[in-house]
Structure formats: C-alpha cells, structure tokens
Design an enzyme around this catalytic site. Structure first.
Site, PDB file in Angstrom:
ATOM      1  N   LYS A  33       3.024  -5.174  -9.437  1.00  0.00           N
ATOM      2  CA  LYS A  33       2.770  -5.957  -8.220  1.00  0.00           C
ATOM      3  C   LYS A  33       1.271  -6.010  -7.908  1.00  0.00           C
ATOM      4  O   LYS A  33       0.731  -7.059  -7.584  1.00  0.00           O
ATOM      5  CB  LYS A  33       3.520  -5.355  -7.017  1.00  0.00           C
ATOM      6  CG  LYS A  33       5.035  -5.363  -7.151  1.00  0.00           C
ATOM      7  CD  LYS A  33       5.732  -4.886  -5.882  1.00  0.00           C
ATOM      8  CE  LYS A  33       5.485  -3.440  -5.544  1.00  0.00           C
ATOM      9  NZ  LYS A  33       6.084  -2.474  -6.479  1.00  0.00           N
ATOM     10  N   ARG A 108       9.553  -2.807   2.366  1.00  0.00           N
ATOM     11  CA  ARG A 108      10.253  -1.920   1.438  1.00  0.00           C
ATOM     12  C   ARG A 108      11.573  -1.427   2.004  1.00  0.00           C
ATOM     13  O   ARG A 108      12.271  -0.680   1.336  1.00  0.00           O
ATOM     14  CB  ARG A 108       9.372  -0.720   1.153  1.00  0.00           C
ATOM     15  CG  ARG A 108       8.770  -0.682  -0.256  1.00  0.00           C
ATOM     16  CD  ARG A 108       7.877   0.519  -0.278  1.00  0.00           C
ATOM     17  NE  ARG A 108       7.490   1.016  -1.539  1.00  0.00           N
ATOM     18  CZ  ARG A 108       6.301   0.807  -2.089  1.00  0.00           C
ATOM     19  NH1 ARG A 108       5.446  -0.007  -1.544  1.00  0.00           N
ATOM     20  NH2 ARG A 108       5.988   1.425  -3.207  1.00  0.00           N
ATOM     21  N   ARG A 148      -0.606   4.886 -16.222  1.00  0.00           N
ATOM     22  CA  ARG A 148      -1.518   4.127 -15.351  1.00  0.00           C
ATOM     23  C   ARG A 148      -2.775   4.931 -15.007  1.00  0.00           C
ATOM     24  O   ARG A 148      -2.704   6.099 -14.674  1.00  0.00           O
ATOM     25  CB  ARG A 148      -0.794   3.734 -14.062  1.00  0.00           C
ATOM     26  CG  ARG A 148      -1.672   2.982 -13.074  1.00  0.00           C
ATOM     27  CD  ARG A 148      -0.878   2.152 -12.120  1.00  0.00           C
ATOM     28  NE  ARG A 148       0.033   2.906 -11.277  1.00  0.00           N
ATOM     29  CZ  ARG A 148       0.871   2.329 -10.417  1.00  0.00           C
ATOM     30  NH1 ARG A 148       0.916   1.009 -10.312  1.00  0.00           N
ATOM     31  NH2 ARG A 148       1.683   3.059  -9.678  1.00  0.00           N
ATOM     32  N   ARG A 181      -3.299   8.352 -10.058  1.00  0.00           N
ATOM     33  CA  ARG A 181      -2.712   8.581  -8.738  1.00  0.00           C
ATOM     34  C   ARG A 181      -1.865   9.858  -8.749  1.00  0.00           C
ATOM     35  O   ARG A 181      -1.153  10.122  -9.717  1.00  0.00           O
ATOM     36  CB  ARG A 181      -1.839   7.390  -8.352  1.00  0.00           C
ATOM     37  CG  ARG A 181      -2.616   6.262  -7.739  1.00  0.00           C
ATOM     38  CD  ARG A 181      -1.805   5.026  -7.554  1.00  0.00           C
ATOM     39  NE  ARG A 181      -0.488   5.235  -6.961  1.00  0.00           N
ATOM     40  CZ  ARG A 181       0.341   4.272  -6.627  1.00  0.00           C
ATOM     41  NH1 ARG A 181      -0.023   3.007  -6.817  1.00  0.00           N
ATOM     42  NH2 ARG A 181       1.516   4.529  -6.112  1.00  0.00           N
ATOM     43  N   ARG A 192      10.636   8.016  -6.408  1.00  0.00           N
ATOM     44  CA  ARG A 192      10.260   6.668  -5.960  1.00  0.00           C
ATOM     45  C   ARG A 192      11.318   5.653  -6.395  1.00  0.00           C
ATOM     46  O   ARG A 192      11.627   4.709  -5.669  1.00  0.00           O
ATOM     47  CB  ARG A 192       8.870   6.304  -6.509  1.00  0.00           C
ATOM     48  CG  ARG A 192       7.769   7.093  -5.811  1.00  0.00           C
ATOM     49  CD  ARG A 192       6.485   7.112  -6.607  1.00  0.00           C
ATOM     50  NE  ARG A 192       5.798   5.841  -6.644  1.00  0.00           N
ATOM     51  CZ  ARG A 192       4.824   5.553  -7.518  1.00  0.00           C
ATOM     52  NH1 ARG A 192       4.441   6.448  -8.403  1.00  0.00           N
ATOM     53  NH2 ARG A 192       4.247   4.379  -7.494  1.00  0.00           N
TER      54      ARG A 192
HETATM   55  P1  AMP Z   1       2.607   1.872  -3.868  1.00  0.00           P
HETATM   56  O1  AMP Z   1       1.130   1.970  -4.069  1.00  0.00           O
HETATM   57  O2  AMP Z   1       3.046   0.539  -3.361  1.00  0.00           O
HETATM   58  O3  AMP Z   1       3.386   2.322  -5.084  1.00  0.00           O
HETATM   59  O4  AMP Z   1       2.969   2.911  -2.689  1.00  0.00           O
HETATM   60  C1  AMP Z   1       2.692   4.305  -2.839  1.00  0.00           C
HETATM   61  C2  AMP Z   1       3.452   5.079  -1.783  1.00  0.00           C
HETATM   62  O5  AMP Z   1       3.027   4.667  -0.473  1.00  0.00           O
HETATM   63  C3  AMP Z   1       4.962   4.874  -1.777  1.00  0.00           C
HETATM   64  O6  AMP Z   1       5.629   5.704  -2.725  1.00  0.00           O
HETATM   65  C4  AMP Z   1       5.301   5.245  -0.335  1.00  0.00           C
HETATM   66  O7  AMP Z   1       5.270   6.653  -0.146  1.00  0.00           O
HETATM   67  C5  AMP Z   1       4.120   4.659   0.436  1.00  0.00           C
HETATM   68  N1  AMP Z   1       4.363   3.254   0.838  1.00  0.00           N
HETATM   69  C6  AMP Z   1       3.732   2.135   0.373  1.00  0.00           C
HETATM   70  N2  AMP Z   1       4.214   1.038   0.962  1.00  0.00           N
HETATM   71  C7  AMP Z   1       5.172   1.446   1.820  1.00  0.00           C
HETATM   72  C8  AMP Z   1       6.052   0.776   2.704  1.00  0.00           C
HETATM   73  N3  AMP Z   1       6.050  -0.579   2.812  1.00  0.00           N
HETATM   74  N4  AMP Z   1       6.905   1.518   3.436  1.00  0.00           N
HETATM   75  C9  AMP Z   1       6.922   2.870   3.343  1.00  0.00           C
HETATM   76  N5  AMP Z   1       6.154   3.569   2.518  1.00  0.00           N
HETATM   77  C10 AMP Z   1       5.258   2.878   1.755  1.00  0.00           C
END
Ligand code: AMP
Length: 238
Positions: A33, A108, A148, A181, A192
């Site tokens: 994404k 989400r 990654r 990360r 996740r």
């Molecule tokens: P991402 O970078 O999108 O993979 O997000 C990393 C982490 O941030 C996720 O595993 C969640 O812990 C948190 N996170 C990101 N976006 C959201 C969201 N829309 N709602 C809740 N937690 C989020």
C-alpha cells in the site's frame, strides 16, 4: 521503479483528467500500500496519508498519542479508533487534501469506515471515496514483511529479496544505512494478519458492497500494479 507508471501516466494523461478525490488503498500488511501510494502521489499530486507513518511520527516524537500507540503497535494490534480517527481528522484539515488524498492503512475497522463515510457525507461537494484492495498471498506477504527495509531519510522502501538496494543495507538515493521497522518480524506479522482478518477484512467487504470498489493483483511488478490501480480509479470515477 517508477518508469512504468510514468509511461502509463504519460500515455493516459491526454485522455484522462480525472479529479482523483479520496482514494482508499486497502489490503493486508505488506501488500504494498505504501509503495503504491507513493507512485500515485507522483502521478496525481495529491498527498499520501498513512496512519502507520503518522503514528510512527508520534511515537518518534513521544507525543501523548505516541506513548499510547507505541506498545500497541509493537504487539501488532490496532490503535483505538477514537485516537486514529482524531489524528486523521486533523490531517484532513490540511489544505493539500482539497483535490483528494490517498488513505493508506485507514480505515482498518468498520468503526473507522463508518466514521470516514459519515464525515465525507457531511461535506458538500466532496467526491465519494473509491476503494482499491491489493491482493497478495500469505507466503509472499511474509517474505515482503521480513525482507522490508526503509530509508530513514527519503522513506524509499526496499526488499532484500525482490527489490534490494545496490549496496547491501544502504539507500541508493541517500547513502544512509537502511532500517527495519520494529514490527516487521515474523512473530508480530502473525498478529497483524490476525488483526487484519478479524477487523479489517470486513472493511473490504463494506466497500465492496458500496460498489465503488476494485481489486488488483499485487503479485506483479510495481509499475503494473500502479497501472492497474489507475485504471480501476478511472473506471470507478466515470
Ligand atoms: P502500517 O504502517 O499501516 O502497517 O501500520 C503499522 C501499525 O500502526 C499497525 O500494525 C497498527 O498497530 C497501527 N495502525 C496503523 N493504521 C492504523 C489504523 N487505521 N487503525 C489502528 N491502528 C493502526
């Protein structure tokens, strides 16, 4: 990396002057994404709004939100809707969102989707959202997540297996050491994915049901996926 989308974009620009409006990029962790959002930013000149990036910035600055989010993110769980919605509300007030934006990693949960839908419905003259879900199989996702690496300066995303930097561990653009990360481990990935299946998969079904929805195969070269997203958005905006 961006040449194929650029050529697609150049070929299309003459017959396509769509206003992108709000675009949701949906899909499991690691489907690409963030990578695709960056391609679309170059093409359409609208901002990428990544809730993961915004949360990581809060963690890095140790804001009160960041202090709450840090442990939740470290476990691979979702940050509560009220906190994430408020963070998105503040970001959407920025003037750069006027012609549209790419939401990457939001909504989400069905609660977040309901909040976003309500907010957009209350804004006269706003285009409805178009949602695009990127599909990649589980084993590919695991390879992508554990492989990654990120440049902390220019945010370029590499993968040690499929898109490595020219020099091991070093950004091609900045020459800086790449980072991984904290949640890009196999153990956290599994949590996740569990959160995705339980809480986010219903969001995909929600937007599928609304009709302004498309799926693209994410197991292809970056430019081809981007071209697929562009074609889907153009089709859905007609
Ligand atoms: P991402 O970078 O999108 O993979 O997000 C990393 C982490 O941030 C996720 O595993 C969640 O812990 C948190 N996170 C990101 N976006 C959201 C969201 N829309 N709602 C809740 N937690 C989020």
């Amino acid at each position: 990396m961006s040449s194929s989308i650029s050529s697609v974009a150049n070929g299309r620009e003459a017959d396509s002057k769509i206003a992108p409006g709000p675009i949701l990029l949906l899909g499991a962790p690691g489907v690409g994404k963030g990578t695709q959002a960056k391609e679309l930013v170059k093409l359409w000149g609208i901002p990428q709004i990544s809730t993961g990036d915004l949360l990581r910035a809060n963690v890095a600055q140790s804001t009160s939100l960041g202090q709450v989010a840090k442990e939740i993110m470290g476990r691979g769980e979702l940050v509560p809707d009220s906190l994430v919605n408020e963070m998105v509300a503040v970001r959407l007030q920025q003037p750069d969102t006027i012609n549209g934006y790419i939401l990457d990693g939001f909504p989400r949960t069905l609660g977040q989707a309901g909040w976003l839908d309500g907010r957009l419905a209350a804004q006269a003259g706003t285009l409805p959202v178009v949602a695009v879900s990127i599909q990649v199989n589980y084993n590919q996702l695991l390879r992508r997540i554990t492989g990654r690496r990120n440049c902390p300066v220019c945010q370029t995303i590499y993968n040690v297996y499929v898109n490595p930097p020219k020099q091991d561990g070093v950004c091609d653009v900045e020459g800086t050491a790449l980072t991984q990360r904290a949640d890009d481990t196999e153990e956290v990935f599994k949590e996740r994915m569990r959160a995705y299946g339980a809480l986010t998969a219903p969001v995909v079904e929600h937007y599928r049901g609304l009709g302004r929805f498309a799926e693209v195969d994410g197991d292809r070269p970056i430019g081809m996926i981007a071209a697929g997203i562009v074609a889907a958005v153009e089709r859905l905006r007609k």
